[in-house]
Design a protein around this motif. Structure first.
Motif, PDB file in Angstrom:
ATOM      1  N   THR A  94      -2.061 -14.494   6.872  1.00 39.03           N
ATOM      2  CA  THR A  94      -1.265 -14.902   5.695  1.00 39.03           C
ATOM      3  C   THR A  94       0.046 -15.567   6.075  1.00 39.03           C
ATOM      4  O   THR A  94       0.992 -15.559   5.283  1.00 39.03           O
ATOM      5  CB  THR A  94      -0.974 -13.663   4.820  1.00 39.03           C
ATOM      6  OG1 THR A  94      -0.247 -12.695   5.593  1.00 39.03           O
ATOM      7  CG2 THR A  94      -2.255 -13.032   4.306  1.00 39.03           C
ATOM      8  N   ASP A  95       0.115 -16.174   7.247  1.00 39.98           N
ATOM      9  CA  ASP A  95       1.397 -16.717   7.697  1.00 39.98           C
ATOM     10  C   ASP A  95       1.891 -17.869   6.832  1.00 39.98           C
ATOM     11  O   ASP A  95       3.084 -18.158   6.791  1.00 39.98           O
ATOM     12  CB  ASP A  95       1.312 -17.152   9.155  1.00 39.98           C
ATOM     13  CG  ASP A  95       0.259 -18.228   9.382  1.00 39.98           C
ATOM     14  OD1 ASP A  95      -0.656 -18.340   8.546  1.00 39.98           O
ATOM     15  OD2 ASP A  95       0.365 -18.947  10.395  1.00 39.98           O
ATOM     16  N   THR A  96       0.987 -18.550   6.124  1.00 37.71           N
ATOM     17  CA  THR A  96       1.411 -19.654   5.249  1.00 37.71           C
ATOM     18  C   THR A  96       1.177 -19.338   3.784  1.00 37.71           C
ATOM     19  O   THR A  96       1.305 -20.223   2.931  1.00 37.71           O
ATOM     20  CB  THR A  96       0.640 -20.938   5.605  1.00 37.71           C
ATOM     21  OG1 THR A  96      -0.769 -20.719   5.416  1.00 37.71           O
ATOM     22  CG2 THR A  96       0.909 -21.350   7.046  1.00 37.71           C
ATOM     23  N   MET A  97       0.833 -18.092   3.469  1.00 40.45           N
ATOM     24  CA  MET A  97       0.501 -17.716   2.097  1.00 40.45           C
ATOM     25  C   MET A  97       1.530 -16.745   1.541  1.00 40.45           C
ATOM     26  O   MET A  97       2.042 -15.884   2.250  1.00 40.45           O
ATOM     27  CB  MET A  97      -0.883 -17.070   2.036  1.00 40.45           C
ATOM     28  CG  MET A  97      -1.369 -16.760   0.627  1.00 40.45           C
ATOM     29  SD  MET A  97      -2.958 -15.897   0.640  1.00 40.45           S
ATOM     30  CE  MET A  97      -2.478 -14.287   1.256  1.00 40.45           C
ATOM     31  N   LYS A  98       1.849 -16.906   0.252  1.00 40.02           N
ATOM     32  CA  LYS A  98       2.740 -15.988  -0.445  1.00 40.02           C
ATOM     33  C   LYS A  98       1.927 -15.208  -1.463  1.00 40.02           C
ATOM     34  O   LYS A  98       0.990 -15.737  -2.057  1.00 40.02           O
ATOM     35  CB  LYS A  98       3.878 -16.730  -1.141  1.00 40.02           C
ATOM     36  CG  LYS A  98       4.870 -17.382  -0.156  1.00 40.02           C
ATOM     37  CD  LYS A  98       4.342 -18.673   0.370  1.00 40.02           C
ATOM     38  CE  LYS A  98       5.316 -19.262   1.407  1.00 40.02           C
ATOM     39  NZ  LYS A  98       4.734 -20.515   1.987  1.00 40.02           N
ATOM     40  N   LEU A  99       2.285 -13.962  -1.666  1.00 37.13           N
ATOM     41  CA  LEU A  99       1.497 -13.098  -2.530  1.00 37.13           C
ATOM     42  C   LEU A  99       2.389 -12.339  -3.497  1.00 37.13           C
ATOM     43  O   LEU A  99       3.377 -11.714  -3.101  1.00 37.13           O
ATOM     44  CB  LEU A  99       0.705 -12.095  -1.686  1.00 37.13           C
ATOM     45  CG  LEU A  99      -0.098 -11.036  -2.452  1.00 37.13           C
ATOM     46  CD1 LEU A  99      -1.242 -11.683  -3.208  1.00 37.13           C
ATOM     47  CD2 LEU A  99      -0.641  -9.985  -1.496  1.00 37.13           C
ATOM     48  N   LEU A 100       2.045 -12.400  -4.785  1.00 38.63           N
ATOM     49  CA  LEU A 100       2.630 -11.543  -5.814  1.00 38.63           C
ATOM     50  C   LEU A 100       1.564 -10.536  -6.230  1.00 38.63           C
ATOM     51  O   LEU A 100       0.408 -10.908  -6.460  1.00 38.63           O
ATOM     52  CB  LEU A 100       3.050 -12.365  -7.034  1.00 38.63           C
ATOM     53  CG  LEU A 100       4.156 -13.407  -6.842  1.00 38.63           C
ATOM     54  CD1 LEU A 100       4.288 -14.257  -8.094  1.00 38.63           C
ATOM     55  CD2 LEU A 100       5.472 -12.731  -6.526  1.00 38.63           C
ATOM     56  N   PHE A 101       1.932  -9.277  -6.323  1.00 32.34           N
ATOM     57  CA  PHE A 101       0.949  -8.238  -6.610  1.00 32.34           C
ATOM     58  C   PHE A 101       1.477  -7.285  -7.668  1.00 32.34           C
ATOM     59  O   PHE A 101       2.598  -6.779  -7.554  1.00 32.34           O
ATOM     60  CB  PHE A 101       0.606  -7.461  -5.336  1.00 32.34           C
ATOM     61  CG  PHE A 101      -0.321  -6.307  -5.558  1.00 32.34           C
ATOM     62  CD1 PHE A 101      -1.658  -6.522  -5.849  1.00 32.34           C
ATOM     63  CD2 PHE A 101       0.139  -5.001  -5.496  1.00 32.34           C
ATOM     64  CE1 PHE A 101      -2.524  -5.459  -6.066  1.00 32.34           C
ATOM     65  CE2 PHE A 101      -0.717  -3.928  -5.707  1.00 32.34           C
ATOM     66  CZ  PHE A 101      -2.052  -4.161  -5.988  1.00 32.34           C
ATOM     67  N   ALA A 102       0.674  -7.056  -8.722  1.00 34.03           N
ATOM     68  CA  ALA A 102       1.001  -6.076  -9.759  1.00 34.03           C
ATOM     69  C   ALA A 102      -0.202  -5.172  -9.961  1.00 34.03           C
ATOM     70  O   ALA A 102      -1.352  -5.620  -9.872  1.00 34.03           O
ATOM     71  CB  ALA A 102       1.371  -6.770 -11.074  1.00 34.03           C
ATOM     72  N   ASP A 103       0.066  -3.905 -10.226  1.00 29.65           N
ATOM     73  CA  ASP A 103      -1.005  -2.932 -10.428  1.00 29.65           C
ATOM     74  C   ASP A 103      -0.438  -1.794 -11.264  1.00 29.65           C
ATOM     75  O   ASP A 103       0.688  -1.341 -11.025  1.00 29.65           O
ATOM     76  CB  ASP A 103      -1.512  -2.414  -9.077  1.00 29.65           C
ATOM     77  CG  ASP A 103      -2.824  -1.663  -9.193  1.00 29.65           C
ATOM     78  OD1 ASP A 103      -2.791  -0.507  -9.660  1.00 29.65           O
ATOM     79  OD2 ASP A 103      -3.862  -2.211  -8.833  1.00 29.65           O
ATOM     80  N   ASN A 104      -1.211  -1.333 -12.246  1.00 30.14           N
ATOM     81  CA  ASN A 104      -0.735  -0.237 -13.080  1.00 30.14           C
ATOM     82  C   ASN A 104      -0.672   1.087 -12.328  1.00 30.14           C
ATOM     83  O   ASN A 104       0.023   1.996 -12.749  1.00 30.14           O
ATOM     84  CB  ASN A 104      -1.629  -0.090 -14.317  1.00 30.14           C
ATOM     85  CG  ASN A 104      -1.368  -1.177 -15.338  1.00 30.14           C
ATOM     86  OD1 ASN A 104      -0.265  -1.299 -15.850  1.00 30.14           O
ATOM     87  ND2 ASN A 104      -2.374  -1.981 -15.624  1.00 30.14           N
ATOM     88  N   ARG A 105      -1.416   1.201 -11.237  1.00 28.09           N
ATOM     89  CA  ARG A 105      -1.348   2.394 -10.410  1.00 28.09           C
ATOM     90  C   ARG A 105      -0.671   2.038  -9.097  1.00 28.09           C
ATOM     91  O   ARG A 105      -1.211   2.265  -8.017  1.00 28.09           O
ATOM     92  CB  ARG A 105      -2.752   2.970 -10.143  1.00 28.09           C
ATOM     93  CG  ARG A 105      -3.599   3.283 -11.362  1.00 28.09           C
ATOM     94  CD  ARG A 105      -3.164   4.537 -12.102  1.00 28.09           C
ATOM     95  NE  ARG A 105      -2.157   4.233 -13.095  1.00 28.09           N
ATOM     96  CZ  ARG A 105      -2.439   3.704 -14.293  1.00 28.09           C
ATOM     97  NH1 ARG A 105      -3.651   3.402 -14.624  1.00 28.09           N
ATOM     98  NH2 ARG A 105      -1.472   3.485 -15.158  1.00 28.09           N
ATOM     99  N   MET A 106       0.505   1.451  -9.200  1.00 28.76           N
ATOM    100  CA  MET A 106       1.222   1.008  -8.002  1.00 28.76           C
ATOM    101  C   MET A 106       1.424   2.151  -7.012  1.00 28.76           C
ATOM    102  O   MET A 106       1.433   1.947  -5.794  1.00 28.76           O
ATOM    103  CB  MET A 106       2.574   0.413  -8.395  1.00 28.76           C
ATOM    104  CG  MET A 106       3.271  -0.334  -7.288  1.00 28.76           C
ATOM    105  SD  MET A 106       2.520  -1.929  -6.942  1.00 28.76           S
ATOM    106  CE  MET A 106       3.220  -2.918  -8.279  1.00 28.76           C
ATOM    107  N   ILE A 107       1.563   3.366  -7.525  1.00 30.50           N
ATOM    108  CA  ILE A 107       1.795   4.523  -6.656  1.00 30.50           C
ATOM    109  C   ILE A 107       0.637   4.725  -5.687  1.00 30.50           C
ATOM    110  O   ILE A 107       0.805   5.246  -4.581  1.00 30.50           O
ATOM    111  CB  ILE A 107       2.017   5.800  -7.515  1.00 30.50           C
ATOM    112  CG1 ILE A 107       2.514   6.947  -6.633  1.00 30.50           C
ATOM    113  CG2 ILE A 107       0.744   6.203  -8.256  1.00 30.50           C
ATOM    114  CD1 ILE A 107       2.926   8.179  -7.408  1.00 30.50           C
TER     115      ILE A 107
END
Length: 431
Positions: free
Chosen positions: A152-165
């Protein structure tokens, strides 16, 4: 909802981080936030920026008839021997290579969508509550791949999850926390839906017990088997006893057959062999689907057929000899529990995923059957809503309704003193 221009500047900065966690309750603007990040990033340089929402099935192209062709469709090169090809193998997708993508389980579809997306060599990905159907093993494998800088050296990631814990041990990164915006009723904009909180009970004025013609009952399953075509049996000689008022937690890897068992018990599918008995009386659920076990589908869009929320909830009472006034009373009581009273004239499929899931849950509860099967009932629901759903399930069980829960959320499972069950290679084990 939209954000002011200065917020977009922040989003552009965030999109240059390797992994950014976007946290917040339902209706806090997570989806708008992540879509804005993708919109701001698209067209900047080589590689697309891609948003993946909770309806992962909508991210399957529909242009192919096999898993391997879906992967090939997205790949800019032959993925054999590449890191994405290795990920596909780790996620079990190569073992499913000849399966139709729409025949996969929800978790398997999520794995396929992620591998297909990564095969496009994207610049930025926003994963918006799209992985909640994946089992812990698959999710850990995916996070391990995403956390490897070589991938993932050239990739950006946004992550959302309702069970983030449940993901904190797998992903560590900068966090953006959003809060639900309060909107006073006189100032409510015309395009803002009147969302209300869920209620775990309506008190003594409403009885959550099954209908009088659907008394609590013990269910016995003997030598139940089911196969899709001539393939390996999804259910293989299953026998079990389910006690009235019991809460059962059905565990198993993605694709183990959990939803298949739910569909057989509720009458959506007819078993190849075996017997189902209610209080020792043989029954054939496929002849009267939804009478013994009502079934809340993992994918709510497969459950919603009516043109208004009111009609959707009312449809579960169509076979009961009830006066229109009694039907409306029942519908409105359940709607109040699920915060839907302001949405009764809305088309269910026009609502966001989180509300479509609630409508489908409410429609299942309206039926008042002696048994309910809830397939991933907390998809799209934040912690507060999921806790309220748990309280409602326990209240119904206390009144005699038997409940089978299918969920990959260990956090949600901890709310119940449930009987664990596991499906593996078509065999059911009750602990």
């Amino acid at each position: 909802m939209g954000y002011p221009q200065e917020q977009h500047a922040t989003l552009r900065e965030i999109s240059h981080q390797a992994i950014t966690l976007v946290d917040g309750p339902n209706f806090s603007g997570r989806t708008d936030y992540m879509r804005a990040a993708i919109d701001a990033d698209n067209g900047k340089s080589n590689g697309p920026s891609i948003y993946i929402g909770p309806e992962v099935y909508n991210s399957v192209s529909g242009l192919t008839t096999s898993v391997i062709d879906e992967l090939r469709l997205h790949a800019t090169e032959n993925i054999a021997g590449t890191s994405v090809g290795e990920l596909a193998a780790q996620l079990g997708l190569l073992d499913l290579s000849e399966r139709n993508p729409f025949s996969l389980s929800g978790g398997e579809q999520a794995a396929l969508v992620m591998a297909s997306t990564l095969a496009l060599n994207p610049r930025c990905i926003a994963i918006d509550c799209a992985l909640e159907q994946m089992d812990r093993v698959l999710k850990s494998l995916l996070f391990a791949w995403l956390s490897n800088p070589e991938n993932t050296d050239t990739m950006k990631l946004l992550f959302a999850d309702n069970r983030m814990i449940e993901s904190r041990d797998s992903i560590i990164g900068p966090r953006i926390s959003l809060q639900r915006k309060s909107v006073n009723e006189p100032q409510r904009q015309a395009n803002i839906l009147p969302i209300e909180p869920l209620l775990p009970t309506l008190g003594d004025d409403f009885n959550l017990a099954p209908w009088k013609d659907s008394e609590p009952c013990e269910v016995n399953v003997d030598a139940l088997s089911f196969s899709y075509g001539k393939g390996i049996p999804a259910l293989n000689n299953i026998s079990a006893t389910f006690k009235p008022g019991g809460i059962y937690l059905l565990n198993g890897r993605n694709g183990a057959g959990k939803s298949t068992l739910a569909k057989v018990l509720s009458g959506v599918l007819k078993p190849n062999t075996g017997e189902i008995r209610s209080n020792e009386i043989p029954v054939q659920p496929w002849k009267t689907p939804g009478r013994l076990f009502s079934y809340h589908f993992q994918n709510p869009d497969l459950q919603l057929f009516s043109t208004t929320v009111f009609e959707e909830l009312q449809s579960g009472l169509a076979w009961r000899p009830l006066a229109a006034s009694k039907q409306e009373e029942r519908v409105m009581q359940i709607a109040k529990m699920f915060g839907l009273t302001g949405l009764m004239n809305e088309h269910p499929l026009d609502l966001p995923f989180v509300l479509r899931k609630r409508v489908a849950l409410a429609a299942t509860l309206v039926m008042g059957t002696p048994w309910m099967i809830l397939d991933e009932p907390t998809l799209g629901q934040d912690d507060q809503s999921a806790a309220t759903i748990a309280a409602l399930i326990k209240e119904m069980a206390a009144h005699g309704t038997g409940v089978i829960i299918i969920s990959h959320s260990t956090w949600f499972a901890d709310f119940f003193d449930a009987t664990p069950m596991s499906l593996l290679h078509g065999k059911l084990t009750i602990e």
